[in-house]
Design an enzyme around this catalytic site. Structure first.
Site, short mmCIF file in Angstrom:
data_model
loop_
_atom_site.label_atom_id
_atom_site.label_comp_id
_atom_site.label_asym_id
_atom_site.label_seq_id
_atom_site.Cartn_x
_atom_site.Cartn_y
_atom_site.Cartn_z
N ARG A 31 25.48 51.57 34.00
CA ARG A 31 26.83 51.34 33.51
C ARG A 31 26.81 50.55 32.20
O ARG A 31 26.03 49.61 32.05
CB ARG A 31 27.66 50.58 34.55
CG ARG A 31 27.91 51.43 35.77
CD ARG A 31 28.93 50.84 36.73
NE ARG A 31 28.84 51.54 38.00
CZ ARG A 31 29.36 52.73 38.25
NH1 ARG A 31 30.07 53.35 37.32
NH2 ARG A 31 29.19 53.33 39.42
N ILE A 33 27.78 47.89 29.54
CA ILE A 33 28.17 46.49 29.71
C ILE A 33 29.57 46.22 29.15
O ILE A 33 30.22 45.28 29.56
CB ILE A 33 27.11 45.58 29.03
CG1 ILE A 33 27.10 44.19 29.66
CG2 ILE A 33 27.29 45.52 27.53
CD1 ILE A 33 25.90 43.36 29.24
N VAL A 100 22.72 50.81 19.13
CA VAL A 100 21.46 50.57 19.85
C VAL A 100 20.49 51.72 19.56
O VAL A 100 20.80 52.89 19.82
CB VAL A 100 21.71 50.44 21.38
CG1 VAL A 100 20.39 50.31 22.12
CG2 VAL A 100 22.62 49.26 21.67
N HIS A 104 20.77 57.35 23.64
CA HIS A 104 21.59 57.22 24.84
C HIS A 104 22.78 58.15 24.75
O HIS A 104 23.41 58.27 23.69
CB HIS A 104 22.05 55.78 25.05
CG HIS A 104 22.67 55.17 23.83
ND1 HIS A 104 21.92 54.66 22.79
CD2 HIS A 104 23.98 55.01 23.47
CE1 HIS A 104 22.74 54.19 21.86
NE2 HIS A 104 23.98 54.41 22.24
N MET A 105 23.08 58.81 25.86
CA MET A 105 24.27 59.64 25.94
C MET A 105 25.32 58.89 26.74
O MET A 105 25.06 58.44 27.85
CB MET A 105 23.94 60.97 26.60
CG MET A 105 25.14 61.88 26.74
SD MET A 105 24.67 63.50 27.32
CE MET A 105 24.06 64.21 25.80
N HIS A 106 26.51 58.74 26.15
CA HIS A 106 27.63 58.11 26.85
C HIS A 106 28.29 59.15 27.76
O HIS A 106 28.56 60.27 27.33
CB HIS A 106 28.69 57.64 25.86
CG HIS A 106 28.23 56.59 24.88
ND1 HIS A 106 28.54 55.27 25.00
CD2 HIS A 106 27.49 56.69 23.74
CE1 HIS A 106 28.03 54.58 23.99
NE2 HIS A 106 27.38 55.43 23.21
#
Ligand code: 5GP
Ligand code: ZN
Length: 118
Positions: A31, A33, A100, A104-106
């Site tokens: 999850r 932050i 970042v 990363h995939m949201h």
């Protein structure tokens, strides 16, 4: 391969606490932050890949898997239906809002998303 200063490498390694919702040999989902929606999960490769600009042909299978895991975590969150739904986002660069440098995939859901994005 890990990057010693990378926060998401530390999360994958369990050195920094996070709310992990899925993990396998290749990817980890946890999850966000600072959630931007009721459901906001990040799916990352376990191996350090900085951005989409650093992907190679060998990573194509990994990225396909990452998208399938994004759908799987949406199923776990009960938003993977056509009347609910979700949005997958990969940011890059200043205009994209990348902060970042570990790919990363949201996975965003639980509310109606605007289009175009603000
Ligand atoms: P970007 O803008 O780079 O696409 O998104 C980075 C995301 O990582 C942001 O949504 C931010 O809230 C999240 N994030 C940054 N640091 C941490 C952290 O230490 N733990 C978690 N769970 N999420 C983080
Ligand atoms: Zn990393």
């Amino acid at each position: 391969m890990t990057d010693q200063d990378c926060i998401f490498c530390k999360i994958v390694a369990g050195e920094v606490p996070s709310d992990i919702v899925y993990k396998d040999e290749h990817v980890t989902a946890f999850r966000d932050i600072n959630p931007q929606a009721p459901i906001h999960i990040l799916v990352v490769p376990n191996r350090h890949i900085a951005t989409t600009a650093d992907l190679t042909a060998e990573d194509e299978g990994l990225m396909g898997h990452l998208v399938r895991v994004a759908h799987l975590v949406a199923e776990q969150e009960q938003i993977a239906t056509s009347d609910r739904g979700y949005r997958l986002v990969l940011n890059y660069g200043k205009d994209g809002g990348l902060l970042v440098y570990h790919l990363h995939m949201h996975v965003l859901g639980g509310r109606r998303m605007g289009w175009p994005p603000g």
